[in-house]
Design a protein around this motif. Sequence first.
Motif, PDB file in Angstrom:
ATOM      1  N   ILE A  14      40.481  52.167  22.235  1.00  0.00           N
ATOM      2  CA  ILE A  14      39.478  52.705  21.300  1.00  0.00           C
ATOM      3  C   ILE A  14      38.228  51.834  21.366  1.00  0.00           C
ATOM      4  CG2 ILE A  14      39.031  53.184  18.851  1.00  0.00           C
ATOM      5  CD1 ILE A  14      41.224  54.972  20.008  1.00  0.00           C
ATOM      6  N   PHE A  52      38.727  55.077  26.000  1.00  0.00           N
ATOM      7  CA  PHE A  52      38.704  55.068  27.463  1.00  0.00           C
ATOM      8  C   PHE A  52      40.090  54.643  27.917  1.00  0.00           C
ATOM      9  CE2 PHE A  52      37.047  51.197  25.599  1.00  0.00           C
ATOM     10  CZ  PHE A  52      37.790  50.197  26.207  1.00  0.00           C
ATOM     11  N   GLU A  93      37.645  40.632  24.180  1.00  0.00           N
ATOM     12  CA  GLU A  93      37.731  41.469  22.977  1.00  0.00           C
ATOM     13  C   GLU A  93      39.177  41.401  22.500  1.00  0.00           C
ATOM     14  OE1 GLU A  93      36.431  45.508  23.805  1.00  0.00           O
ATOM     15  OE2 GLU A  93      34.382  44.877  24.334  1.00  0.00           O
ATOM     16  N   GLU A 108      42.360  42.290  20.351  1.00  0.00           N
ATOM     17  CA  GLU A 108      42.682  43.563  19.699  1.00  0.00           C
ATOM     18  C   GLU A 108      44.168  43.642  19.317  1.00  0.00           C
ATOM     19  OE1 GLU A 108      40.947  46.983  21.581  1.00  0.00           O
ATOM     20  OE2 GLU A 108      39.181  45.839  22.251  1.00  0.00           O
ATOM     21  N   ASP A 151      41.109  43.007  25.474  1.00  0.00           N
ATOM     22  CA  ASP A 151      40.494  44.054  26.298  1.00  0.00           C
ATOM     23  C   ASP A 151      39.316  43.405  27.020  1.00  0.00           C
ATOM     24  OD1 ASP A 151      39.281  46.350  27.307  1.00  0.00           O
ATOM     25  OD2 ASP A 151      38.394  46.889  25.355  1.00  0.00           O
ATOM     26  N   LYS A 169      36.224  48.199  32.956  1.00  0.00           N
ATOM     27  CA  LYS A 169      37.348  47.863  32.078  1.00  0.00           C
ATOM     28  C   LYS A 169      38.647  47.670  32.859  1.00  0.00           C
ATOM     29  CE  LYS A 169      35.659  48.384  27.769  1.00  0.00           C
ATOM     30  NZ  LYS A 169      35.846  47.384  26.674  1.00  0.00           N
TER      31      LYS A 169
END
Lengths: 214, 214
Positions: free
Chosen positions: A14, A36, A61, A63, A92, A113
Amino acid sequence: MASFVQRGKKIVAIGRNYAAHAKELNNATPKEPFFFLKPTSSYLATGGAMEIPTGVVAHHEVELGLIIGKRGRDISQADAESHVAGYTLAVDMTARNLQDKVKKQGLPWSAAKGFDTFTPIGSFIPKTSVPEPHDLRLSLKINGITKQDGTTADMIFRIPRLIEHISSIMTLEEGDLILTGTPSGVGPVVAGDKVECVLADGLGKELDTLDFTA
Amino acid sequence: MASFVQRGKKIVAIGRNYAAHAKELNNATPKEPFFFLKPTSSYLATGGAMEIPTGVVAHHEVELGLIIGKRGRDISQADAESHVAGYTLAVDMTARNLQDKVKKQGLPWSAAKGFDTFTPIGSFIPKTSVPEPHDLRLSLKINGITKQDGTTADMIFRIPRLIEHISSIMTLEEGDLILTGTPSGVGPVVAGDKVECVLADGLGKELDTLDFTA
Ligand SMILES: [Mg+2]
Ligand SMILES: [Mg+2]
Ligand SMILES: [Mg+2]
């Protein structure tokens, strides 16, 4: 589902689910969830070494991850919790310079990513150990200095809404991982860095840790 | 690798790999390959029924698929062929109206490409049956009327280059599917349509067929 890394076929991540993070990257707060896909080939087990490709500005990131335990499509918010087997702590990793470029061009985020080692993950935490997933502390340090320290209470779209949204588009399967978005404080990880993350409950009790080097 | 649908973990789909198709959607011809990911939950076996969600304009894109038979990272163009187990005929269904919207907003393509049933596929074709993958005919009819009829000779980036590019970012694993892009002629599939695709060799001999209804 402790074997989600081997069994899972997708990682659904998300974007912009914490208002302070959306703001720090000059993005609008979303009106509905969006996501994604990351390939499962990007998993990195805790203790591992991340590869940062030449020319890539790699941002962390931290998460909360949800591990799907029961297959489903068009899952209602009321049923969502029954599809979750447990949780994991995840990072992430994002090639921010590549992402900025493709965003401007209207191109997919998949390469930015999807590099190998760009999804460091901790242990499988069974849901019985997590009575309130919307009251968890997510933190990340680089070389001992705190960079991210947020609470899942600040999610814009809560877990049942995320599961409802994703499963309105695609079937969620056993072992799939959902990354629920990152709080503010994202920034670069560079070669030689030691990254340490902690997931704790509302009382400060550690539920899991995750570390890796770059 | 006849079991790629069950075993495979990712679908890596190349965008704009035929100049005439890039042009028909008013896109520039890419200078290097780019890709997006589709979830394996989007597979639809030949003979199946596609689901078109309410409000979605679903476009067909007939494509040659490559099935990976040997795991690899940083695969050279010279080694690329040894990582291919075989081929399949596929359609990369696309929610064109959603894709147009997210492209403008710089958002991911994952939902627009990832609905359940949005990757119809044919049989596994072992590579021994396909001596020249860059001389294949790809065609698609709707209700008996030809909409796409192209040749893989027109690919901008050929198969070894695609494998080199993707594997410079992520490990390719046994059972992964690479979609190599679509020739021109894309357009909508609507409820009630019967879609029929053929893959033929350079002499016109059928290698596989794929059909589905909407
Ligand atoms: Mg993220
Ligand atoms: Mg996948
Ligand atoms: Mg396509």
